[in-house]
Design a protein around this motif. Structure first.
Motif, PDB file in Angstrom:
ATOM      1  N   GLU A  75      44.364  34.814  53.955  1.00 18.64           N
ATOM      2  CA  GLU A  75      43.601  34.046  53.047  1.00 18.64           C
ATOM      3  C   GLU A  75      43.633  34.862  51.421  1.00 18.64           C
ATOM      4  O   GLU A  75      43.863  34.012  50.625  1.00 18.64           O
ATOM      5  CB  GLU A  75      42.548  33.406  53.446  1.00 18.64           C
ATOM      6  N   VAL A  76      43.099  35.783  51.539  1.00 18.99           N
ATOM      7  CA  VAL A  76      42.991  36.851  50.661  1.00 18.99           C
ATOM      8  C   VAL A  76      44.376  36.936  49.632  1.00 18.99           C
ATOM      9  O   VAL A  76      44.447  36.803  48.594  1.00 18.99           O
ATOM     10  CB  VAL A  76      42.352  38.136  50.851  1.00 18.99           C
ATOM     11  N   LEU A  77      45.394  37.416  50.388  1.00 21.73           N
ATOM     12  CA  LEU A  77      46.577  37.555  49.706  1.00 21.73           C
ATOM     13  C   LEU A  77      47.072  36.273  49.433  1.00 21.73           C
ATOM     14  O   LEU A  77      47.974  36.219  48.452  1.00 21.73           O
ATOM     15  CB  LEU A  77      47.442  38.208  50.786  1.00 21.73           C
ATOM     16  N   TYR A  78      47.156  35.304  50.041  1.00 24.21           N
ATOM     17  CA  TYR A  78      47.330  33.939  49.766  1.00 24.21           C
ATOM     18  C   TYR A  78      46.867  33.297  48.335  1.00 24.21           C
ATOM     19  O   TYR A  78      47.561  32.995  47.231  1.00 24.21           O
ATOM     20  CB  TYR A  78      47.126  32.722  50.649  1.00 24.21           C
ATOM     21  N   ARG A  79      45.410  33.704  48.336  1.00 23.66           N
ATOM     22  CA  ARG A  79      45.086  33.017  47.138  1.00 23.66           C
ATOM     23  C   ARG A  79      45.120  34.143  45.752  1.00 23.66           C
ATOM     24  O   ARG A  79      45.450  33.635  44.528  1.00 23.66           O
ATOM     25  CB  ARG A  79      43.415  33.066  47.126  1.00 23.66           C
ATOM     26  N   GLU A  80      45.276  35.484  46.126  1.00 23.36           N
ATOM     27  CA  GLU A  80      45.773  36.157  44.974  1.00 23.36           C
ATOM     28  C   GLU A  80      47.151  35.929  44.542  1.00 23.36           C
ATOM     29  O   GLU A  80      47.487  36.062  43.348  1.00 23.36           O
ATOM     30  CB  GLU A  80      45.680  37.649  45.454  1.00 23.36           C
ATOM     31  N   ALA A  81      48.096  35.504  45.345  1.00 25.82           N
ATOM     32  CA  ALA A  81      49.414  35.267  45.081  1.00 25.82           C
ATOM     33  C   ALA A  81      49.373  33.844  44.113  1.00 25.82           C
ATOM     34  O   ALA A  81      49.984  34.066  43.184  1.00 25.82           O
ATOM     35  CB  ALA A  81      50.241  35.003  45.996  1.00 25.82           C
ATOM     36  N   LEU A  82      48.578  32.862  44.613  1.00 26.10           N
ATOM     37  CA  LEU A  82      48.515  31.622  43.607  1.00 26.10           C
ATOM     38  C   LEU A  82      47.804  32.117  42.223  1.00 26.10           C
ATOM     39  O   LEU A  82      48.188  31.634  41.242  1.00 26.10           O
ATOM     40  CB  LEU A  82      47.504  30.765  44.195  1.00 26.10           C
ATOM     41  N   ALA A  83      46.941  33.249  42.442  1.00 30.38           N
ATOM     42  CA  ALA A  83      46.187  33.430  41.087  1.00 30.38           C
ATOM     43  C   ALA A  83      47.099  34.327  40.101  1.00 30.38           C
ATOM     44  O   ALA A  83      47.309  34.084  38.836  1.00 30.38           O
ATOM     45  CB  ALA A  83      44.964  34.465  41.421  1.00 30.38           C
ATOM     46  N   LEU A  84      47.992  34.883  40.535  1.00 28.86           N
ATOM     47  CA  LEU A  84      49.278  35.748  39.964  1.00 28.86           C
ATOM     48  C   LEU A  84      50.465  34.563  39.649  1.00 28.86           C
ATOM     49  O   LEU A  84      51.351  34.992  39.053  1.00 28.86           O
ATOM     50  CB  LEU A  84      49.629  36.688  40.709  1.00 28.86           C
ATOM     51  N   ASP A  87      53.604  31.321  43.115  1.00 25.52           N
ATOM     52  CA  ASP A  87      54.579  30.358  43.553  1.00 25.52           C
ATOM     53  C   ASP A  87      55.399  29.532  42.483  1.00 25.52           C
ATOM     54  O   ASP A  87      55.965  28.651  42.566  1.00 25.52           O
ATOM     55  CB  ASP A  87      53.435  29.200  43.919  1.00 25.52           C
ATOM     56  N   ASP A  88      55.058  29.899  41.218  1.00 28.62           N
ATOM     57  CA  ASP A  88      55.904  29.006  40.099  1.00 28.62           C
ATOM     58  C   ASP A  88      57.274  29.535  40.094  1.00 28.62           C
ATOM     59  O   ASP A  88      57.811  30.626  40.133  1.00 28.62           O
ATOM     60  CB  ASP A  88      55.085  29.563  38.624  1.00 28.62           C
ATOM     61  N   ASN A  89      58.198  28.597  40.122  1.00 29.17           N
ATOM     62  CA  ASN A  89      59.684  28.576  40.016  1.00 29.17           C
ATOM     63  C   ASN A  89      60.097  29.554  40.968  1.00 29.17           C
ATOM     64  O   ASN A  89      60.969  30.093  40.956  1.00 29.17           O
ATOM     65  CB  ASN A  89      59.768  29.554  38.504  1.00 29.17           C
ATOM     66  N   ASP A  90      59.529  29.349  42.085  1.00 30.25           N
ATOM     67  CA  ASP A  90      59.973  29.554  43.343  1.00 30.25           C
ATOM     68  C   ASP A  90      60.616  28.846  43.994  1.00 30.25           C
ATOM     69  O   ASP A  90      59.871  27.757  44.795  1.00 30.25           O
ATOM     70  CB  ASP A  90      58.883  30.619  44.139  1.00 30.25           C
ATOM     71  N   ASP A  91      62.052  28.899  44.282  1.00 25.54           N
ATOM     72  CA  ASP A  91      62.510  27.696  44.957  1.00 25.54           C
ATOM     73  C   ASP A  91      62.430  27.575  46.333  1.00 25.54           C
ATOM     74  O   ASP A  91      62.247  26.558  46.944  1.00 25.54           O
ATOM     75  CB  ASP A  91      64.399  27.815  44.846  1.00 25.54           C
TER      76      ASP A  91
END
Length: 286
Positions: A75-84, A87-91
């Motif tokens: 969950e920590v890694l998931y949220r940090e990935a969203l914060a960075l 997920d943008d422009n990732d097909d």
């Protein structure tokens, strides 16, 4: 603690708890916000119960913490990935989200039971769904271009004569990954494997006679039609179960399409015209 984490049983528990936590978080989201992640008491109790069932004893606080930590880490890694914005422009992310949303909106529940009258009416108006197409059963003997070379056509013609004279199939032709005999094959299958010319011949020629040769992507073939059946609509009572299944599937598709259209109405869909197309449309016709 290190010994515990190396224990295969603990690995199994971690996998089980991770799957549980992911499933639970989907329906019971942890507290929102990057700064706080809450694993609920209910989730911890479920993890404790799973550990007890597998180990036969209560998990110690340290063991329980070790079992839950991987899901917290995810969950920590998931949220940090969203914060960075990863997920943008990732097909790939886009595709997975589309798949999940499609699954969520699918009407997976079985429809209400259909009445006998509804099923009979569906059968009567949807004969094309249940009609068995014309089918052929046939034998084929193959002649390989790689093995025969320049004498391929001559050898195929000689093989045809030998077969007509009664020579066994096993003594004529070459080895092939295709089967020597086919039973109840529809035209589409025959055409894909052997080409349209051979398919046309099988669905028009009289049975019992060797004919050919016919060319396919593999080489040359001579064939013998053993039997051919015409298109047939089975009686309703013979396929009642299939009719009910198809009717249910159609109603689910219709429900899914209605759900999509309702979602689509929430958006203003703008389809822009490419510049070159707009220019061409604006030009006067000479």
């Amino acid at each position: 603690m290190r010994k515990l984490l190396k224990d295969p049983l603990v690995h199994f528990l971690v996998i089980g708890v991770a799957l549980f936590a992911i499933s639970a978080w989907r329906g019971q989201s942890v507290t929102a916000g990057r700064e706080r992640i809450v694993v609920t008491a209910e989730q911890v109790e479920q993890a404790r119960s799973a550990a007890f069932l597998l180990q036969g004893r209560e998990a110690t606080p340290e063991e329980l913490a070790a079992l839950i930590e991987p899901t917290v880490r995810d969950e920590v890694l998931y949220r940090e990935a969203l914060a960075l914005g990863l997920d943008d422009n990732d097909d790939e992310v886009r595709r997975r989200l589309i798949e999940k949303m499609s699954y969520v909106t699918q009407d997976l529940a079985d429809p209400e039971p259909s009445s006998a009258d509804e099923l009979r009416a569906f059968y009567d108006t949807s004969a094309q769904l249940f009609t068995i197409p014309p089918l052929v059963s046939f034998d084929q003997v193959f002649f390989s271009p790689g093995s025969r070379g320049a004498v391929l056509e001559a050898d195929a013609a000689a093989g045809l004569r030998a077969l007509r004279a009664g020579r066994p199939m096993a003594e004529v032709g070459d080895r092939t990954p295709l089967r020597e005999s086919y039973d109840d094959a529809p035209r589409e299958q025959v055409a894909v494997l052997f080409g349209d010319a051979l398919a046309d011949a099988l669905f028009t020629a009289p049975s019992g006679e060797w004919t050919g040769p016919f060319r396919s992507d593999f080489g040359l073939h001579v064939v013998r039609l053993r039997s051919r059946s015409e298109a047939r609509l089975p009686p309703y009572d013979e396929i009642a179960t299939r009719v009910a299944e198809e009717f249910g599937a159609q109603r689910r598709r219709e429900a899914n399409e209605r759900a999509y259209q309702e979602m689509r109405q929430l958006y203003d869909v703008v389809i822009e015209t490419p510049a070159d197309t707009a220019t061409e449309a604006a030009e006067p016709t000479p």
